[in-house]
Scaffold this active site. Structure first.
Site, PDB file in Angstrom:
ATOM      1  N   GLU A 151       0.825  -1.216   0.000  1.00  0.00           N
ATOM      2  CA  GLU A 151       0.000   0.000   0.000  1.00  0.00           C
ATOM      3  C   GLU A 151       0.856   1.262   0.000  1.00  0.00           C
ATOM      4  O   GLU A 151       0.444   2.300  -0.494  1.00  0.00           O
ATOM      5  CB  GLU A 151      -0.938   0.004   1.228  1.00  0.00           C
ATOM      6  CG  GLU A 151      -2.386  -0.102   0.821  1.00  0.00           C
ATOM      7  CD  GLU A 151      -3.362  -0.121   1.984  1.00  0.00           C
ATOM      8  OE1 GLU A 151      -4.479  -0.568   1.756  1.00  0.00           O
ATOM      9  OE2 GLU A 151      -3.037   0.310   3.105  1.00  0.00           O
ATOM     10  N   HIS A 176       7.903 -26.578   0.495  1.00  0.00           N
ATOM     11  CA  HIS A 176       7.185 -27.662  -0.178  1.00  0.00           C
ATOM     12  C   HIS A 176       6.003 -27.130  -0.968  1.00  0.00           C
ATOM     13  O   HIS A 176       5.066 -27.867  -1.260  1.00  0.00           O
ATOM     14  CB  HIS A 176       6.748 -28.699   0.866  1.00  0.00           C
ATOM     15  CG  HIS A 176       7.926 -29.295   1.589  1.00  0.00           C
ATOM     16  ND1 HIS A 176       8.533 -30.461   1.183  1.00  0.00           N
ATOM     17  CD2 HIS A 176       8.637 -28.835   2.651  1.00  0.00           C
ATOM     18  CE1 HIS A 176       9.561 -30.717   1.982  1.00  0.00           C
ATOM     19  NE2 HIS A 176       9.648 -29.739   2.881  1.00  0.00           N
ATOM     20  N   LYS A 184     -13.905   1.673  -2.894  1.00  0.00           N
ATOM     21  CA  LYS A 184     -14.745   2.021  -1.731  1.00  0.00           C
ATOM     22  C   LYS A 184     -16.005   2.747  -2.210  1.00  0.00           C
ATOM     23  O   LYS A 184     -17.115   2.459  -1.764  1.00  0.00           O
ATOM     24  CB  LYS A 184     -13.975   2.973  -0.798  1.00  0.00           C
ATOM     25  CG  LYS A 184     -13.126   2.305   0.230  1.00  0.00           C
ATOM     26  CD  LYS A 184     -12.651   3.341   1.238  1.00  0.00           C
ATOM     27  CE  LYS A 184     -11.456   2.841   2.007  1.00  0.00           C
ATOM     28  NZ  LYS A 184     -10.794   3.863   2.789  1.00  0.00           N
TER      29      LYS A 184
END
Ligand code: PA5
Length: 454
Positions: free
Chosen positions: A291, A320, A434
């Protein structure tokens, strides 16, 4: 206290020519790096750099509140998202005993279990609320803006359930708010309810707020060593203020990441702790780095579209899962290993009998030794493939070293912001999404956007 160390040699030696950082590159870059460090230090006390003052704060109010709450609550529920949740999760994983919530009240010394709700998934919400005895739950709603839709929705759900259960008048016994000292809906709600409130200073952004009330109040309530965290952060702040250029730990981290990205094309920054306790520090770092540095425009307003991609990984588990890609996939990654000098516990691997002779090499070693060998061996194997890594080693995972590590990464982010020449403290890219959500949820004033989205 012993300090953490940061080793960048595996970005420099053992790699093919043209793919490694050279002493010459570092030397040439040193003035720019020092300028970026100076710029952050000189700007302390201005703009959004309030997080730099947090290590020196008095944690008394958090500890006093925690003392008042002793034995009163069975559960502490955090409602927050992004910077209002990830820091607490990182602290809890690092500093609370493993499986803390499964300990008995006595083992928890009367302190509450800790839950963090940072999503609005209805199935998860219902399942979590079904597990909590709400009559003995303290809900810490955390939102810097005091308006974030997800967190406010969580608050409303909790408020309704608690109101039905304990009544309106007793709500202030079940809520504590952490928010901006003046603005936002949450401040008004808390004042009207008469609930306790803690301030998030206006000059501290969400993802830089872990050492404010955002992280320290839950830390105090669950018995973490809050003073130790701040002392470690302060020691790191002093170290960063005192040392220049490549000697400086934050410069080292920021400078290597920046050069790997911009000079050598390695735009993926993997953080790979070899300590389960540090697992969620990698998650917290992922937000901090992404961010802060992923930006469309530079500080002059020119379009640049920069930003490395932070990735979280866990040693040894992800050896793995991800390591194959790191070793043989695109050479676009720099790995940061987070290691520890000493684990709390020692587990010796038993020597097997003759029926399991193939496992004899493990016998007599410790699990910590195995983890160390896996970390060291992986760094070596990656270098053999021409893949760079750096290693940050904490002497032990404890409040002091975790405070230092978090502050180091915050400072490195601020310095990297200067190197990329972007504003590391805003996040304009999330705004449109938003607004779209507001529009789709029918918020007044967003009608035109709602019809544009369709
Ligand atoms: O770093 C940030 O500023 C964001 O990630 C915020 O923490 C996040 O959006 C939540 O915002 P708020 O604390 O205002 O609810």
């Amino acid at each position: 206290m012993e300090r953490l160390s940061i080793d960048i040699t595996k970005c420099m030696s053992g790699l093919d020519e043209g793919t490694a950082l050279t002493p010459n590159m570092l030397e040439q870059f040193a003035p720019q790096l020092e300028k970026a460090r100076r710029a952050v230090l000189d700007a302390a006390g201005t703009g959004m750099l309030g997080w730099m003052d947090l290590p020196a704060q008095d944690p008394g109010p958090y500890l006093d509140f925690a003392a008042e709450c002793a034995d009163k609550y069975e559960c502490l529920l955090i409602i927050g998202i992004g910077g209002s949740a990830l820091g607490t999760t990182a602290l809890a994983t690092a500093l609370l005993p493993f499986y803390y919530n499964e300990l008995s009240p006595g083992e928890r010394k009367g302190r509450p279990r800790l839950y963090v709700l940072d999503n609005v998934d209805p199935d998860e919400t219902v399942a979590l609320l079904g597990r909590l005895d709400l009559s003995r739950t303290l809900v810490n709603v955390i939102s810097k803006s005091g308006t974030t839709g997800e967190s406010m929705a969580g608050y409303l759900v909790l408020r309704e359930q608690l109101r039905t259960l304990v009544g309106q008048a007793a709500l202030n016994e079940h809520f504590v708010f952490t928010t901006d000292p003046v603005g936002g809906a949450l401040r008004k709600i808390g004042a009207a309810m008469g609930a306790p409130m803690f301030d998030l200073p206006p000059d501290v952004g969400g993802r830089f707020s872990v050492l404010s009330a955002v992280g320290l109040l839950p830390a105090a309530l669950t018995g973490m060593d809050v003073r130790g965290l701040l002392a470690g952060a302060q020691d790191m702040a002093d170290w960063i203020a005192e040392t220049k250029g490549w000697e400086n730990p934050a410069c080292k981290f920021a400078g290597v990441q920046f050069l790997e990205d911009t000079a050598l094309g390695r735009c993926v920054s993997v953080m790979m702790p070899y300590s389960a306790r540090l697992r969620d520090v990698a998650d917290w770092y992922r937000q901090l780095w992404a961010e802060s540095l992923g930006k469309e425009v530079d500080r002059q307003g020119r379009t640049v579209n920069v930003g490395p991609l932070p990735v979280k990984s866990l040693g040894v588990t992800d050896q793995h899962s991800q390591l194959q890609l790191y070793a043989e996939g695109p050479d676009d990654k720099v790995i940061t290993f987070l290691g520890v000098g000493e684990f709390d516990k020692t587990v010796t691997i038993p020597t097997p009998g003759p029926e399991a002779e193939a496992l004899a090499y493990l016998g007599g070693h410790t699990l910590g030794g195995l983890l160390w060998a896996e970390q060291k061996g992986t760094a070596w194997a990656l270098a053999k493939r021409g893949r760079p890594s750096l290693t940050i080693t904490l002497p032990r995972v404890e409040a002091y070293s975790v405070g230092a590590l978090l502050y180091l990464l915050e400072m490195a982010t601020a310095i990297a912001g200067g190197l990329y020449d972007v504003d590391a403290f805003d996040q304009p890219g999330v705004e449109l999404s938003k607004q779209a959500t507001y529009a789709l949820m029918g918020r007044p004033g967003y009608e035109a956007l709602a019809s544009e989205i369709g």
